[in-house]
Design a protein around this motif. Structure first.
Motif, PDB file in Angstrom:
ATOM      1  N   GLU A  80       0.762  -1.109  -0.031  1.00 56.26           N
ATOM      2  CA  GLU A  80      -0.016   0.115   0.130  1.00 56.26           C
ATOM      3  C   GLU A  80       0.778   1.231   0.055  1.00 56.26           C
ATOM      4  OE1 GLU A  80      -3.675   0.622  -0.029  1.00 56.26           O
ATOM      5  OE2 GLU A  80      -3.271  -1.207  -1.101  1.00 56.26           O
ATOM      6  N   ARG A  83       2.183   1.525  -3.693  1.00 58.93           N
ATOM      7  CA  ARG A  83       1.099   1.786  -4.548  1.00 58.93           C
ATOM      8  C   ARG A  83       0.746   3.233  -4.374  1.00 58.93           C
ATOM      9  NH1 ARG A  83      -3.934   2.730  -4.413  1.00 58.93           N
ATOM     10  NH2 ARG A  83      -4.521   2.175  -2.296  1.00 58.93           N
ATOM     11  N   THR A  84       0.552   3.776  -3.427  1.00 59.40           N
ATOM     12  CA  THR A  84       0.395   5.090  -3.064  1.00 59.40           C
ATOM     13  C   THR A  84       1.507   6.033  -3.066  1.00 59.40           C
ATOM     14  OG1 THR A  84       0.251   5.091  -0.649  1.00 59.40           O
ATOM     15  CG2 THR A  84      -1.730   4.586  -1.494  1.00 59.40           C
ATOM     16  N   VAL A  88      -0.477   7.223   1.635  1.00 61.85           N
ATOM     17  CA  VAL A  88      -1.620   6.652   2.585  1.00 61.85           C
ATOM     18  C   VAL A  88      -1.227   7.014   4.020  1.00 61.85           C
ATOM     19  CG1 VAL A  88       0.007   4.387   2.707  1.00 61.85           C
ATOM     20  CG2 VAL A  88      -2.573   4.323   3.089  1.00 61.85           C
TER      21      VAL A  88
END
Length: 194
Positions: A80, A83-84, A88
């Motif tokens: 995550e 991905r961000t 995040v």
């Protein structure tokens, strides 16, 4: 040969708490002694690159099969953050794992090497530096990466690299826009020649 691993994969393969080695260049033999030496010797003796790659793939699979299993929740949190590009909220990640904040930070640091907040800072900075190198403006990059303004981005570059933006660009052997630097991961600022 150089093998680039996700931090959680290094934890699995080497079986060491990653935070103990974070921020250091460590010879593999210090972490894994005889296995590393045996693999290195075998690779050197092989006549072709095809055989070396096949041997190394097999060795890494065997090491992973007996190494500590990285928590699926830690791997998810790492993915995550990647991905961000670090955008995040870390509290959100901790809550989604079902662990307390303290337990989340402890496991993430053990299996990744740094806290989730530090990993997110690194990802945001890497994204910003990559944008700058392809010609994005400093204000535009700061906004796109979630920095409050270009001064905030400039301070973060200095805090995390020890260089101002122009010094960092010069140390990488270029202006912000120019020929590619020798980065370990294609399309991501990850290396600095000093």
């Amino acid at each position: 040969m150089e093998v680039v691993l996700a931090p959680w994969a290094a934890y699995n393969l080497l079986g060491v708490a990653m935070h103990e080695w974070a921020g250091r260049n460590v010879d593999l033999s210090l972490l894994d002694g005889h296995r590393a030496s045996a693999v290195s010797d075998s690779l050197a003796a092989m006549p072709t690159w095809e055989r070396r790659f096949a041997f190394l793939d097999d060795a890494l699979l065997r090491w992973g099969a007996v190494g500590p299993v990285c928590s699926a929740r830690v791997v998810w949190a790492w993915q995550e953050i990647c991905r961000t590009s670090g955008a995040v909220p870390i509290g959100h990640l901790a809550a989604r794992t079902g662990w307390s904040w303290r337990q989340f930070e402890h496991r993430f640091r053990e299996q990744i090497g740094v806290t989730a907040k530090t990993a997110a800072r690194i990802m945001r900075l890497r994204t910003a530096l990559t944008m700058l190198e392809v010609g994005r403006s400093l204000p535009g990059t700061a906004e796109a990466c979630g920095f409050s303004d270009q001064s905030h981005l400039t301070r973060e570059i200095r805090a995390m690299t020890g260089h101002t933006g122009p010094q960092l660009a010069a140390a990488r052997g270029r202006s912000w826009v120019g020929a590619p630097a020798p980065d370990r991961v294609s399309g991501q600022v990850s290396s600095l020649l000093v």
